[in-house]
Design an enzyme around this catalytic site. Structure first.
Site, PDB file in Angstrom:
ATOM      1  N   CYS A   1     -13.096   4.023 -28.471  1.00 37.21           N
ATOM      2  CA  CYS A   1     -14.533   4.456 -28.891  1.00 37.21           C
ATOM      3  C   CYS A   1     -15.246   4.773 -27.838  1.00 37.21           C
ATOM      4  O   CYS A   1     -16.222   4.134 -27.437  1.00 37.21           O
ATOM      5  CB  CYS A   1     -15.125   3.715 -29.801  1.00 37.21           C
ATOM      6  SG  CYS A   1     -15.866   4.518 -31.007  1.00 37.21           S
ATOM      7  N   GLU A   2     -14.963   6.033 -26.912  1.00 35.89           N
ATOM      8  CA  GLU A   2     -15.464   6.067 -25.682  1.00 35.89           C
ATOM      9  C   GLU A   2     -15.010   7.479 -25.053  1.00 35.89           C
ATOM     10  O   GLU A   2     -13.687   7.721 -24.953  1.00 35.89           O
ATOM     11  CB  GLU A   2     -15.118   4.832 -24.649  1.00 35.89           C
ATOM     12  CG  GLU A   2     -15.798   5.052 -23.291  1.00 35.89           C
ATOM     13  CD  GLU A   2     -16.135   3.476 -22.627  1.00 35.89           C
ATOM     14  OE1 GLU A   2     -16.223   2.764 -23.317  1.00 35.89           O
ATOM     15  OE2 GLU A   2     -16.064   3.887 -21.384  1.00 35.89           O
TER      16      GLU A   2
ATOM     17  N   GLY B   1       0.853  -1.245  -0.055  1.00 36.78           N
ATOM     18  CA  GLY B   1      -0.077  -0.178   0.072  1.00 36.78           C
ATOM     19  C   GLY B   1       0.682   1.282   0.004  1.00 36.78           C
ATOM     20  O   GLY B   1       0.271   2.389  -0.009  1.00 36.78           O
TER      21      GLY B   1
HETATM   22  N1  LLP Z   1      -1.074  -7.212  -0.737  1.00 39.15           N
HETATM   23  C1  LLP Z   1      -2.556  -7.441  -0.705  1.00 39.15           C
HETATM   24  C2  LLP Z   1      -3.046  -8.297  -0.137  1.00 39.15           C
HETATM   25  C3  LLP Z   1      -3.167  -6.643  -1.714  1.00 39.15           C
HETATM   26  O1  LLP Z   1      -4.650  -6.604  -1.865  1.00 39.15           O
HETATM   27  C4  LLP Z   1      -2.627  -5.595  -2.452  1.00 39.15           C
HETATM   28  C5  LLP Z   1      -3.180  -4.841  -3.489  1.00 39.15           C
HETATM   29  C6  LLP Z   1      -1.002  -5.387  -2.326  1.00 39.15           C
HETATM   30  C7  LLP Z   1      -0.576  -6.186  -1.229  1.00 39.15           C
HETATM   31  C8  LLP Z   1      -0.473  -4.672  -3.201  1.00 39.15           C
HETATM   32  O2  LLP Z   1      -0.526  -3.074  -2.876  1.00 39.15           O
HETATM   33  P1  LLP Z   1       0.323  -1.981  -3.301  1.00 39.15           P
HETATM   34  O3  LLP Z   1       1.631  -2.009  -2.616  1.00 39.15           O
HETATM   35  O4  LLP Z   1       0.477  -2.261  -4.817  1.00 39.15           O
HETATM   36  O5  LLP Z   1      -0.378  -0.530  -3.101  1.00 39.15           O
HETATM   37  N2  LLP Z   1      -5.696  -1.328  -9.183  1.00 39.15           N
HETATM   38  C9  LLP Z   1      -5.721  -0.573  -8.072  1.00 39.15           C
HETATM   39  C10 LLP Z   1      -4.675  -0.967  -6.812  1.00 39.15           C
HETATM   40  C11 LLP Z   1      -5.480  -2.042  -6.300  1.00 39.15           C
HETATM   41  C12 LLP Z   1      -4.534  -2.991  -5.226  1.00 39.15           C
HETATM   42  C13 LLP Z   1      -5.012  -4.132  -4.654  1.00 39.15           C
HETATM   43  N3  LLP Z   1      -4.415  -4.647  -3.913  1.00 39.15           N
HETATM   44  C14 LLP Z   1      -4.639   0.883  -8.529  1.00 39.15           C
HETATM   45  O6  LLP Z   1      -4.482   0.691  -9.779  1.00 39.15           O
HETATM   46  O7  LLP Z   1      -4.519   1.769  -7.849  1.00 39.15           O
END
Ligand code: LLP
Length: 438
Positions: A365-366, A248
């Site tokens: 197309c959006e 995160g």
């Molecule tokens: N661990 C778990 C259990 C997770 O669900 C996630 C992300 C991570 C680690 C990694 O999170 P990060 O360090 O990358 O923030 N598609 C969205 C982000 C979805 C994240 C889902 N889970 C975006 O493009 O912002």
């Protein structure tokens, strides 16, 4: 925003010594260019940072594969020696193709199929993170079938409102993920695991959201999860060995934002862990983290070519320049989905023209096919110009689609003046490959 080996001088963007114009000529556009040196350095910084905060055996960085994975990157992870978090059988397959040792694989997902669980157990993954009571039964059944004792963790929801976009916030109460501590579901899950000798409960996990700045949310989560581990020790007489605080950690997408570095957050997490362990009389557990975006996000830019430019008059007489490039929401869905913000530069020339209100759009197309809703770009921007958007490494190529049958772009790794394709561009044959002819 730009990766460590990217440079912008005199209007020319280069990566590891190769100019954007050369890269475009050799690999075409749109293309994701990945700064391999930066990727390795960021992964290693998390690994070394965790070790120096908690000691050499004290934790594992599990790179979150969902942010971006391909076989070559899985090979780098394996070489660097960190672990990986996969959340589907598909991600597991890529991790294995890249030679990652199953003992360094952690399996996530709120609805893992029986087949996914069976494969994970049969190859001996380190941990499977439990997300429902059904799953506890399914993993136990797979462990019995394969005659093994499977390491598991429980994904807990500590009830935290992380300050990030609603769709990427995961640890408040009203979500599909995990077992709520507050409702008692988490404790019920502990008891369910305890009924299965074929499961070894290794610890608890939480992931509080994505693109988070500051450490407060992780500090609160640390306290709540360690309180839970204290309760476990009081009831079962032994301490759970591991605490996984998820990922995160935020990155900079636009001017004024600052990418979180491991050294910005690990000391505070260390202090929170030590304080909570003292409070609940626990030994310091093994601490794991799952950064995805923070490792890969800053290491890629997307290079596009401008196809058309159109001045559109808005109400009140303002003019907005619509700059259309050869990609769009199929390889950057984040603006449409999360109102994400990006910046962009002309990558192959300097311009002294005044900057004007512009919108960077794709070829789909959006109307919502917007990469950057509002940006100031030089007024002389024209067809043939190359445009680069930095910080597209995470959830860019990994969330790419074939909408409008646009082939997904390649990923090209660049290191020390050499560039090579690590994911090739899709072609027309790929687009037709799944269709069954009548
Ligand atoms: N661990 C778990 C259990 C997770 O669900 C996630 C992300 C991570 C680690 C990694 O999170 P990060 O360090 O990358 O923030 N598609 C969205 C982000 C979805 C994240 C889902 N889970 C975006 O493009 O912002």
């Amino acid at each position: 925003m730009w990766s460590q080996n990217a440079s912008l001088s005199g209007g020319t963007l280069s990566l590891a010594g190769i100019s954007a114009a050369q890269l475009a000529k050799e690999f075409g556009t749109p293309t994701f260019f990945l700064d391999e040196g930066a990727y390795r350095a960021r992964a290693l910084a998390w690994h070394n940072g965790l070790q120096s905060e908690f000691g050499p055996q004290a934790g594992t960085i599990y790179y979150a594969a969902k942010s971006f994975i391909c076989t070559a990157v899985a090979q780098w992870i394996s070489e660097i020696g960190i672990g990986i978090d996969v959340c589907t059988g598909g991600e597991l397959a890529v991790a294995l193709a890249g030679g990652i040792n199953p003992a360094k694989i952690e399996v996530h997902g709120n609805n893992k199929s029986v087949a996914e669980i069976d494969r994970a157990v049969s190859i001996g993954v380190k941990t499977i993170v439990m997300d429902s009571l059904f799953e506890i039964e399914r993993v136990a059944a797979a462990a019995r079938k394969h005659g093994v004792r499977q390491g598991v963790m429980l994904r807990l929801t500590p009830g935290i409102e992380a300050h990030t976009h609603e769709k990427i916030s995961t640890a408040h109460e009203d979500v599909k993920f995990g077992f709520s501590i507050a409702s008692g579901a988490a404790w019920q899950a502990v008891q369910a695991v305890a009924e299965h000798p074929e499961l070894e409960l290794r610890g608890v996990h939480c992931h509080i959201g994505s693109q988070i700045f500051g450490v407060e949310a992780h500090e609160i989560a640390t306290d709540r999860l360690l309180a839970f581990m204290g309760k476990y020790r009081d009831s079962y007489g032994a301490q759970l060995p591991e605490l996984d605080l998820g990922g995160g950690f935020g990155i900079a997408y636009i001017d004024g934002e600052v990418t979180v570095e491991p050294s910005d957050v690990l000391p505070a997490i260390g202090a929170a862990v030590r304080a909570a362990c003292a409070k609940y009389s626990l030994d310091i557990p093994v601490i794991s983290l799952e950064p995805g975006r923070n490792i890969v996000g800053p290491t890629m830019f997307t290079l596009y070519e401008v196809g058309t430019v159109k001045d559109v008059e808005l109400e009140g007489g303002t003019v907005r320049k619509y700059v259309s490039v050869d990609g769009g929401m199929s390889e950057n869905a984040r603006t449409a989905l999360y109102d994400a913000e990006y910046t962009a530069v002309i990558a192959q020339r300097a311009s002294a023209a005044p900057h004007v209100l512009s919108r960077l759009v794709g070829k789909h197309c959006e109307t919502g096919d917007i990469i950057i809703a509002n940006i100031q770009l030089p007024s002389d921007i024209a067809p043939g110009d190359l445009i680069a958007t930095p910080a597209t490494g995470a959830y860019g190529r990994s969330m790419a689609s074939n909408y409008n049958h646009v082939p997904r772009p390649p990923v090209v790794a660049v290191k020390d003046g050499k560039a090579r394709v690590i994911v090739r561009r899709e072609n027309e044959a790929d687009l037709l490959a799944l269709d069954v002819k009548e």
